[in-house]
Scaffold this motif. Sequence first.
Motif, mmCIF file in Angstrom:
data_model
loop_
_atom_site.group_PDB
_atom_site.id
_atom_site.type_symbol
_atom_site.label_atom_id
_atom_site.label_comp_id
_atom_site.label_asym_id
_atom_site.label_seq_id
_atom_site.Cartn_x
_atom_site.Cartn_y
_atom_site.Cartn_z
ATOM 1 N N ALA A 279 0.821 -1.205 0.000
ATOM 2 C CA ALA A 279 0.000 0.000 0.000
ATOM 3 C C ALA A 279 0.857 1.258 0.000
ATOM 4 O O ALA A 279 1.829 1.387 0.750
ATOM 5 C CB ALA A 279 -0.926 -0.005 1.208
ATOM 6 N N ALA A 280 0.485 2.192 -0.873
ATOM 7 C CA ALA A 280 0.982 3.560 -0.805
ATOM 8 C C ALA A 280 -0.114 4.388 -0.156
ATOM 9 O O ALA A 280 -1.300 4.031 -0.200
ATOM 10 C CB ALA A 280 1.309 4.084 -2.201
ATOM 11 N N PHE A 281 0.273 5.513 0.424
ATOM 12 C CA PHE A 281 -0.691 6.245 1.230
ATOM 13 C C PHE A 281 -0.938 7.619 0.615
ATOM 14 O O PHE A 281 -0.341 8.633 0.975
ATOM 15 C CB PHE A 281 -0.194 6.305 2.680
ATOM 16 C CG PHE A 281 -0.072 4.917 3.251
ATOM 17 C CD1 PHE A 281 -1.189 4.228 3.702
ATOM 18 C CD2 PHE A 281 1.146 4.270 3.259
ATOM 19 C CE1 PHE A 281 -1.084 2.928 4.169
ATOM 20 C CE2 PHE A 281 1.264 2.975 3.737
ATOM 21 C CZ PHE A 281 0.139 2.302 4.200
ATOM 22 N N PHE A 282 -1.811 7.586 -0.383
ATOM 23 C CA PHE A 282 -2.386 8.787 -0.968
ATOM 24 C C PHE A 282 -3.859 8.522 -1.195
ATOM 25 O O PHE A 282 -4.326 7.382 -1.083
ATOM 26 C CB PHE A 282 -1.671 9.210 -2.255
ATOM 27 C CG PHE A 282 -1.352 8.096 -3.231
ATOM 28 C CD1 PHE A 282 -2.339 7.335 -3.819
ATOM 29 C CD2 PHE A 282 -0.033 7.839 -3.578
ATOM 30 C CE1 PHE A 282 -2.032 6.340 -4.735
ATOM 31 C CE2 PHE A 282 0.293 6.846 -4.492
ATOM 32 C CZ PHE A 282 -0.718 6.096 -5.072
ATOM 33 N N GLY A 283 -4.606 9.551 -1.515
ATOM 34 C CA GLY A 283 -6.049 9.364 -1.634
ATOM 35 C C GLY A 283 -6.670 9.249 -0.254
ATOM 36 O O GLY A 283 -6.541 10.130 0.592
ATOM 37 N N ASP A 423 4.260 7.496 -2.431
ATOM 38 C CA ASP A 423 3.444 8.558 -1.874
ATOM 39 C C ASP A 423 4.341 9.736 -1.508
ATOM 40 O O ASP A 423 5.536 9.747 -1.833
ATOM 41 C CB ASP A 423 2.610 8.058 -0.694
ATOM 42 C CG ASP A 423 3.446 7.400 0.392
ATOM 43 O OD1 ASP A 423 4.556 7.897 0.663
ATOM 44 O OD2 ASP A 423 2.988 6.382 0.965
ATOM 45 N N ALA A 424 3.792 10.719 -0.809
ATOM 46 C CA ALA A 424 4.547 11.941 -0.544
ATOM 47 C C ALA A 424 5.747 11.704 0.358
ATOM 48 O O ALA A 424 6.707 12.476 0.331
ATOM 49 C CB ALA A 424 3.629 12.993 0.076
ATOM 50 N N LEU A 425 5.729 10.635 1.146
ATOM 51 C CA LEU A 425 6.858 10.339 2.010
ATOM 52 C C LEU A 425 7.954 9.570 1.273
ATOM 53 O O LEU A 425 9.135 9.769 1.519
ATOM 54 C CB LEU A 425 6.376 9.544 3.227
ATOM 55 C CG LEU A 425 7.293 9.497 4.455
ATOM 56 C CD1 LEU A 425 7.663 10.900 4.923
ATOM 57 C CD2 LEU A 425 6.621 8.719 5.571
ATOM 58 N N ARG A 445 -3.163 15.379 -21.306
ATOM 59 C CA ARG A 445 -1.888 15.338 -20.589
ATOM 60 C C ARG A 445 -1.698 13.971 -19.946
ATOM 61 O O ARG A 445 -2.648 13.385 -19.403
ATOM 62 C CB ARG A 445 -1.836 16.428 -19.519
ATOM 63 C CG ARG A 445 -1.802 17.823 -20.084
ATOM 64 C CD ARG A 445 -1.761 18.858 -18.960
ATOM 65 N NE ARG A 445 -0.534 18.785 -18.188
ATOM 66 C CZ ARG A 445 -0.310 19.546 -17.115
ATOM 67 N NH1 ARG A 445 -1.226 20.405 -16.700
ATOM 68 N NH2 ARG A 445 0.840 19.439 -16.459
ATOM 69 N N LEU A 446 -0.478 13.442 -19.986
ATOM 70 C CA LEU A 446 -0.140 12.154 -19.389
ATOM 71 C C LEU A 446 0.641 12.407 -18.099
ATOM 72 O O LEU A 446 1.689 13.052 -18.127
ATOM 73 C CB LEU A 446 0.707 11.321 -20.352
ATOM 74 C CG LEU A 446 0.129 11.064 -21.744
ATOM 75 C CD1 LEU A 446 1.069 10.172 -22.546
ATOM 76 C CD2 LEU A 446 -1.247 10.444 -21.663
ATOM 77 N N ILE A 447 0.122 11.883 -16.986
ATOM 78 C CA ILE A 447 0.728 12.091 -15.678
ATOM 79 C C ILE A 447 1.089 10.733 -15.098
ATOM 80 O O ILE A 447 0.237 9.838 -15.036
ATOM 81 C CB ILE A 447 -0.239 12.816 -14.714
ATOM 82 C CG1 ILE A 447 -0.835 14.055 -15.361
ATOM 83 C CG2 ILE A 447 0.473 13.150 -13.401
ATOM 84 C CD1 ILE A 447 0.127 15.171 -15.591
ATOM 85 N N PRO A 448 2.334 10.509 -14.658
ATOM 86 C CA PRO A 448 2.649 9.250 -13.978
ATOM 87 C C PRO A 448 1.661 8.966 -12.853
ATOM 88 O O PRO A 448 1.235 9.873 -12.129
ATOM 89 C CB PRO A 448 4.064 9.501 -13.439
ATOM 90 C CG PRO A 448 4.655 10.468 -14.410
ATOM 91 C CD PRO A 448 3.525 11.374 -14.797
ATOM 92 N N PHE A 449 1.285 7.686 -12.710
ATOM 93 C CA PHE A 449 0.203 7.299 -11.804
ATOM 94 C C PHE A 449 0.403 7.847 -10.399
ATOM 95 O O PHE A 449 -0.528 8.375 -9.784
ATOM 96 C CB PHE A 449 0.095 5.769 -11.764
ATOM 97 C CG PHE A 449 -0.962 5.261 -10.835
ATOM 98 C CD1 PHE A 449 -2.277 5.157 -11.237
ATOM 99 C CD2 PHE A 449 -0.629 4.867 -9.547
ATOM 100 C CE1 PHE A 449 -3.252 4.688 -10.381
ATOM 101 C CE2 PHE A 449 -1.596 4.398 -8.673
ATOM 102 C CZ PHE A 449 -2.914 4.306 -9.090
ATOM 103 N N CYS A 450 1.604 7.718 -9.854
ATOM 104 C CA CYS A 450 1.831 8.154 -8.472
ATOM 105 C C CYS A 450 1.656 9.660 -8.337
ATOM 106 O O CYS A 450 1.117 10.141 -7.331
ATOM 107 C CB CYS A 450 3.216 7.736 -8.002
ATOM 108 S SG CYS A 450 3.438 5.941 -7.895
ATOM 109 N N ALA A 456 -0.445 15.465 -0.228
ATOM 110 C CA ALA A 456 0.336 15.795 0.959
ATOM 111 C C ALA A 456 -0.344 15.197 2.184
ATOM 112 O O ALA A 456 -1.495 14.738 2.125
ATOM 113 C CB ALA A 456 0.459 17.308 1.099
ATOM 114 N N ALA A 457 0.359 15.217 3.306
ATOM 115 C CA ALA A 457 -0.177 14.631 4.532
ATOM 116 C C ALA A 457 -1.520 15.247 4.912
ATOM 117 O O ALA A 457 -2.383 14.584 5.489
ATOM 118 C CB ALA A 457 0.821 14.789 5.670
ATOM 119 N N GLY A 458 -1.730 16.504 4.577
ATOM 120 C CA GLY A 458 -2.991 17.172 4.896
ATOM 121 C C GLY A 458 -4.076 16.994 3.861
ATOM 122 O O GLY A 458 -5.181 17.526 4.021
ATOM 123 N N GLY A 459 -3.778 16.271 2.758
ATOM 124 C CA GLY A 459 -4.787 15.998 1.742
ATOM 125 C C GLY A 459 -4.684 16.816 0.492
ATOM 126 O O GLY A 459 -5.412 16.584 -0.479
#
Length: 465
Positions: A279-283, A423-425, A445-450, A456-459
């Motif tokens: 797990a990555a921690f975004f969203g 994720d951001a960390l 526009r093509l944006i890498p998935f991550c 950010a930690a605050g959303g």
Amino acid sequence: MMLRRTQSLCPLCLRRLDAFYAHSADGRTVELCKSCPEHGQFRVAVWQEPEANIPSAPAFADWTRPKSPSYPQHPATELEDGCPFDCGLCPVHGQHTCTGLIEVTLRCNMACPLCYASAGTASSPSDPALADIGQRLDALKRASGACNVQISGGEPTVRDDLPGIVDMVRQRGFGLVQLNTNGLRLAEEADYAATLADAGLESVYLQWDAVGDAAFRMLRGRDCLAFKRRALANCARAGLGVVLVATVVRGVNDHELGALLRLALELGPAVRGLHLQPAAFFGRYPWPLAEAPRLTLAEIMNALARQAPELVRPEHLRPPACEHELCSFNAAYRRVDGTGKPGLAWLHQGGSCCDAARPLQRLVPPLPTAAEGSRAARRFVALHWRGQRGPAPADGAGDAFDRFLAQEGVARHFTLSGMAFQDALSLDLDRVRGCCIHVVRPAGRLIPFCLHNLTAAGGTRLYPL
């Protein structure tokens, strides 16, 4: 001692920072380290070094697969603020698109506590119109040719016009048409999988985190196993290839990986592979970012080798030929059934997307290009993950890899892979520039998935919706 230098972001303010990899105090863990002048120092584990006399992934220094970058021929954005703020793709992005993600909705028929897209909220934007989706597909085709396409969300099956979207992808001649889904509608409507297959769907990327409902309740907020099995059965009857995709969280389902691999084999030839995502921690996630129960890619590989030693050995698992080596691993096997239980025989040569472009021993010299790796990886995925109905992809037809696959019988193959999102960390901009999984945004526009999902930690999102 610094092992490697890179750049990253502050997980609080998203400021670009210098960063480096170094061993932890005990020498057992490799950490990404960075310091923000406003918010202080941050360290996060990214790799575990081998343990003596225990099956383990290679050392951090040995898990490498160098390649020459392959820059966009027609960049969509200028280099102004620098990576990661100029994506589109910009002129310094070093890899072509293997898989283009088309997000057709942010609505969802579930409410998972862990969701990369924060899908299913009352504030979800309206679904893009069919004309908008068509424009995104056209932009992807111009930029990336016959790459693979994954229809994603949210939950794509909440759109009643999904068969028409599948047909739009198929008509444009992409390499593979795949659906990313929780499987709920596929389970509830017995003929729905066949309807999608008739429209041109070839592969289903089916969320499947565990062998028991305890982990599903933690990660998805409800019991899921029964409806996942029904969804798989309906896909099998429709001739669709299915890849089981597990989000893996420490202390929740990391002890089930060996059992999950055995279950994937027992579920039959319709299951073409198992894909594991620490797990990555975004969203949306239920932990503070700094306290989230992380797993590294090396720990996933170690768990497989230790929990299913009759099926997997560490040397089976190879770094990717396409994306950055810290992003993924993969292996290919042939199914065997000599003892009454399904088993696997590792395919050493020509059997993984790492070896598809050229055998491992030929890598140096010269270095393979990122373009070679991208082509090999997308072709490998398209051939191995599609179902019985799908035609062979046209890209590169008739080469030696095709002949190898024809001789070996792709339908008997099983792929085992893992992908460590950032994720951001944990963000490493060298990894970002090697990304080959790109979300197609409005205006093409093509944006890498991550980066597309990064918060950010605050959303706060790096790239707002």
